[in-house]
Enzyme design. Structure first.
Site, short mmCIF file in Angstrom:
data_model
loop_
_atom_site.label_atom_id
_atom_site.label_comp_id
_atom_site.label_asym_id
_atom_site.label_seq_id
_atom_site.Cartn_x
_atom_site.Cartn_y
_atom_site.Cartn_z
N ILE A 1 0.84 -1.20 0.00
CA ILE A 1 0.00 0.00 0.00
C ILE A 1 0.87 1.25 0.00
O ILE A 1 0.63 2.21 -0.75
CB ILE A 1 -0.95 0.00 1.21
CG1 ILE A 1 -1.93 -1.17 1.10
CG2 ILE A 1 -1.70 1.32 1.31
CD1 ILE A 1 -2.76 -1.39 2.36
N THR B 1 -4.77 5.27 6.87
CA THR B 1 -5.63 4.28 6.22
C THR B 1 -5.26 2.87 6.68
O THR B 1 -5.66 1.89 6.05
CB THR B 1 -5.49 4.35 4.68
OG1 THR B 1 -4.12 4.18 4.32
CG2 THR B 1 -6.00 5.67 4.15
N ARG C 1 -4.92 1.14 10.49
CA ARG C 1 -5.89 0.77 11.52
C ARG C 1 -5.95 1.90 12.54
O ARG C 1 -4.91 2.47 12.90
CB ARG C 1 -5.49 -0.54 12.22
CG ARG C 1 -5.75 -1.80 11.40
CD ARG C 1 -7.25 -2.07 11.27
NE ARG C 1 -7.54 -3.34 10.63
CZ ARG C 1 -7.77 -3.49 9.33
NH1 ARG C 1 -7.68 -2.45 8.52
NH2 ARG C 1 -8.06 -4.68 8.83
N ASP D 1 -9.38 7.31 7.63
CA ASP D 1 -10.32 6.32 7.10
C ASP D 1 -10.60 5.23 8.12
O ASP D 1 -11.47 4.38 7.90
CB ASP D 1 -9.75 5.69 5.82
CG ASP D 1 -10.75 4.81 5.09
OD1 ASP D 1 -11.94 5.21 5.02
OD2 ASP D 1 -10.37 3.74 4.59
N GLU E 1 -14.30 1.50 15.69
CA GLU E 1 -15.25 1.43 14.57
C GLU E 1 -16.44 0.54 14.91
O GLU E 1 -16.27 -0.49 15.56
CB GLU E 1 -14.54 0.88 13.32
CG GLU E 1 -13.47 1.80 12.79
CD GLU E 1 -12.80 1.25 11.53
OE1 GLU E 1 -13.35 0.29 10.92
OE2 GLU E 1 -11.73 1.75 11.15
N HIS F 1 -14.09 4.07 6.71
CA HIS F 1 -13.33 2.88 6.31
C HIS F 1 -13.70 2.48 4.88
O HIS F 1 -14.18 1.38 4.61
CB HIS F 1 -13.57 1.71 7.27
CG HIS F 1 -12.41 0.75 7.31
ND1 HIS F 1 -12.01 0.14 8.47
CD2 HIS F 1 -11.56 0.31 6.34
CE1 HIS F 1 -10.96 -0.64 8.22
NE2 HIS F 1 -10.68 -0.55 6.93
N GLY G 1 -11.48 2.26 2.34
CA GLY G 1 -10.27 1.87 1.63
C GLY G 1 -10.48 0.87 0.51
O GLY G 1 -9.96 1.04 -0.59
#
Length: 330
Positions: free
Chosen positions: A167, A244, A246, A270, A275, A293, A295
């Site tokens: 990533i 992006t 955790r 994100d 969450e 979230h 992504g």
């Protein structure tokens, strides 16, 4: 001879044909239909309907039925189980150490998520620099440019990437197209990194040089809340944090303090520690760019992830080990 049994723990949304025609050609497919954790445990016990499964396809949406794959659940799985193949690059909902102790190999989907997550990170970089959220709110309220101040161009800004894996590398490629200077920190230099990117062996030095810092590292016991007050103090005043990875890798209280004090001019997020809950204090900060979230929320990427997991399970059936094994099991 009967086919090995594979349990689908999660909803298959896109790759139905691949499940039926590819994986289904070599395995008997069972679908999770136990409505509670206790009933799942019972189904995994001797004589239960899942007592002979050899592999599990796991998606995070199975949490609603069976909860996390913690040590308790791992230890309740049948002796026949050899592989847990997880749909997702992050696998913090699985106790990989308990699985290893049981002789169960865990895999994930690292490569499949790279482009979509990097697109999201790049959006957050641009939106945070240009303050597009404030501008969009103005446009929707009929205020046009009233009260908006000039923001910042990405060109010639330094992007510091913490975690130059798949990533991080995909993000660097995108940011370079905007003429950003790319520096990165890993435990070791990435041998595949573009020569124009600069490896920084000290995270503190990277933070002191970066206009934008992007977090691209897994959540585990070593990284939980590893980015906190000390790290924010080491950043430039007015810098931007993009996460992006955790939410749990960041100390959220320290992040909010850094935003309130002006140490950070903005944050592009994100992911969040609790969450789907997002801290109300972040929601009220109009300099922050907040996504729920998103992504990998694309049809193409989600299908790619599903198919990749099927491939890992097929490899496990054929060779005894799945593809894309998590680093703790290598």
């Amino acid at each position: 001879m009967s086919k090995p049994q594979v349990l689908i723990c999660g909803t298959i949304v896109h790759a139905h044909d691949e499940l039926k025609n590819d994986l289904g050609s070599i395995a008997e497919i069972l679908h999770l239909d136990t409505p509670s954790r206790a009933e799942f445990f019972q189904a995994c016990s001797s004589g239960g309907k899942y007592a002979n499964i050899t592999a599990i396809y796991r998606h995070n949406d199975s949490v609603d039925k069976v909860g996390f794959f913690d040590a308790e659940l791992i230890n309740a799985l049948p002796e026949s189980l050899k592989s847990i193949c997880h749909n997702g690059a992050g696998y913090d909902q699985i106790d990989v150490h308990a699985a290893k102790a049981r002789g169960i190999t865990v895999s994930h989907t690292p490569a499949a998520v790279d482009d979509a997550t990097a697109d999201t990170a790049m959006f957050l970089v641009l939106s945070s620099l240009r303050q597009y959220y404030r501008a969009e709110v103005n446009a929707r309220l009929g205020k046009f440019k009233a009260g908006l101040k000039p923001a910042h161009d990405p060109e010639n800004k330094t992007l510091g990437i913490i975690g130059m894996g798949g990533i991080g590398s995909a993000l660097a490629k995108r940011a370079a197209a905007f003429d950003m200077k790319i520096i990165y920190h890993n435990r070791n230099p990435n041998p595949n990194a573009d020569p124009s990117y600069t490896y920084i062996s000290s995270q503190q030095e990277l933070l002191s040089q970066s206009d934008v810092v992007s977090l691209n590292l897994p959540l585990n016991k070593d990284t939980e809340k590893s980015f906190g007050k000390t790290q924010f103090d080491q950043m430039k005043t007015g810098a931007i944090l993009v996460n992006t990875a955790r939410g749990g890798v960041v100390d959220e209280e320290a992040l909010i303090d850094a935003l309130n004090s002006g140490k950070l001019s903005s944050a592009g997020l994100d992911v969040y520690p609790a969450e789907p809950k997002i801290d109300e204090r972040l929601i009220k900060m109009d300099q922050c760019i907040l996504l729920p979230h998103m992504g990998t929320e694309t049809v193409e990427t989600q299908k790619k992830m599903e198919v990749q997991v099927f491939g890992s399970i097929k490899t496990a059936i054929q060779t005894g080990k799945p593809s894309f094994i998590v680093k703790e099991h290598k």
